[in-house]
Enzyme design. Structure first.
Site, short mmCIF file in Angstrom:
data_model
loop_
_atom_site.label_atom_id
_atom_site.label_comp_id
_atom_site.label_asym_id
_atom_site.label_seq_id
_atom_site.Cartn_x
_atom_site.Cartn_y
_atom_site.Cartn_z
CE LYS A 30 49.18 79.27 24.98
NZ LYS A 30 50.59 80.14 25.89
CG ASP A 59 51.35 79.27 29.34
OD1 ASP A 59 51.70 78.05 29.70
OD2 ASP A 59 51.36 79.17 27.34
CE LYS A 61 55.29 77.58 28.94
NZ LYS A 61 54.64 78.68 28.64
CG ASP A 64 59.11 80.98 43.38
OD1 ASP A 64 60.33 80.66 44.01
OD2 ASP A 64 60.06 82.41 42.74
CB THR A 118 56.78 72.66 22.10
OG1 THR A 118 55.76 73.60 22.18
CG2 THR A 118 55.39 71.01 22.15
NE ARG A 208 55.09 81.52 16.62
CZ ARG A 208 55.67 80.95 16.97
NH1 ARG A 208 56.56 81.68 17.06
NH2 ARG A 208 55.74 80.02 17.86
O1 C5P Z 1 52.21 80.07 18.50
P1 C5P Z 1 52.51 78.27 18.94
O2 C5P Z 1 51.11 78.15 18.16
O3 C5P Z 1 53.94 78.24 18.23
O4 C5P Z 1 51.86 79.57 20.29
C1 C5P Z 1 52.39 78.36 21.11
C2 C5P Z 1 51.53 78.97 22.49
O5 C5P Z 1 52.09 77.92 23.33
C3 C5P Z 1 52.38 80.28 22.89
O6 C5P Z 1 51.82 81.05 23.68
C4 C5P Z 1 53.37 79.63 23.62
O7 C5P Z 1 54.34 80.52 24.92
C5 C5P Z 1 52.71 78.15 24.52
N1 C5P Z 1 53.69 77.11 24.87
C6 C5P Z 1 54.68 75.87 24.18
N2 C5P Z 1 55.35 75.34 24.57
C7 C5P Z 1 54.43 74.71 25.83
C8 C5P Z 1 54.05 75.29 26.92
C9 C5P Z 1 53.22 76.97 26.36
O8 C5P Z 1 54.57 77.00 22.87
N3 C5P Z 1 55.44 73.33 26.55
#
Ligand code: C5P
Length: 230
Positions: A30, A59, A61, A64, A118, A208
């Site tokens: 991603k 990713d 998003k 526009d 999320t 993470r």
């Molecule tokens: O570090 P972590 O597991 O929380 O990463 C989640 C990834 O998913 C991050 O790159 C974040 O930008 C992405 N993301 C998110 N929620 C969304 C869409 C993408 O956390 N709705």
């Protein structure tokens, strides 16, 4: 379920080293704001050079006016990535315009719409959208389905209801996965792999918990083992 690894490290070198350590595994990469804004198209090419079979999810998003989104979608298709996303709140005209523009591509990327980030808790979500997360996520998902998108980005907790309201084949990609109950960080609605599986999640996204682990490769192996066993 297909694991999607978020490459959110502070430099291209660190992200590419992580990708290099994962080149033997069947995982999605991603590429988000941080990596794409800093490292651009060359970064996508570098990932493909490491493993041409890596599936890449861009990713960004998009949000526009419809024509600008469709122009961007076309440029993304030309990059040769396998999946990208838009914000569902851009609306049905934007969705239709994007999908129409991509229809001339033989092998177009999958297109997902973000329902509710999320990181939102219920109160902060209500303050923006004036509806509950469940209700709004389902409404956005139906709109995405009706306009020909391939799926949505949502939390694991909305995945089942979204599939019930659309189709079992309508894809759900869910960030906020904490495979073994790791620290949630800024995520509010986190789930383990077992919960994600029960909720019918197609793509669990893990950032993470993998890249902050002292051995990311071993962590990915552990995650894939759990995915295979459930
Ligand atoms: O570090 P972590 O597991 O929380 O990463 C989640 C990834 O998913 C991050 O790159 C974040 O930008 C992405 N993301 C998110 N929620 C969304 C869409 C993408 O956390 N709705």
């Amino acid at each position: 379920m297909e694991l999607c690894v978020a490459l959110d490290l502070p430099s291209a070198e660190e992200n590419l080293a992580l990708a290099e350590s994962l080149k033997g595994y069947d995982v999605w990469m991603k590429v988000g704001f941080r990596a794409y804004i800093r490292d651009g198209k060359a970064f996508i090419e570098a990932l493909k050079a490491i493993n041409p079979d890596f599936k890449i999810f861009l990713d960004l998003k998009l949000y526009d006016i419809p024509n600008t989104m469709a122009d961007a979608a076309e440029e993304i298709a030309k990059l040769g990535v396998d999946m990208f996303n838009i914000h569902a709140s851009a609306g049905s005209v934007a969705m239709k315009t994007v999908m129409e523009r991509l229809s001339s591509y033989d092998k177009r990327p999958l297109v997902l719409a973000v329902t509710a980030l999320t990181s939102f808790d219920e109160a902060n979500f209500q303050a923006v959208y004036e509806k509950s997360i469940d209700e709004k996520a389902e409404q956005f998902a139906k709109m995405s389905y009706e306009n020909g998108l391939d799926g949505v980005v949502c939390s694991s907790f909305e995945s089942r209801a979204i599939k019930n309201a659309t189709s079992d084949t309508f894809l759900t990609l869910c960030p906020g996965i904490r495979p073994f109950g790791e620290d949630a960080g800024d995520q509010q609605r986190v789930a383990t792999l077992e919960v994600a599986n029960e909720e019918g999640v197609d793509y669990p996204v893990v950032g993470r918990p993998i890249y902050k682990d002292e051995n990311p490769q071993a962590k990915v192996e552990q995650i894939l083992k759990v995915i295979q066993s459930i």
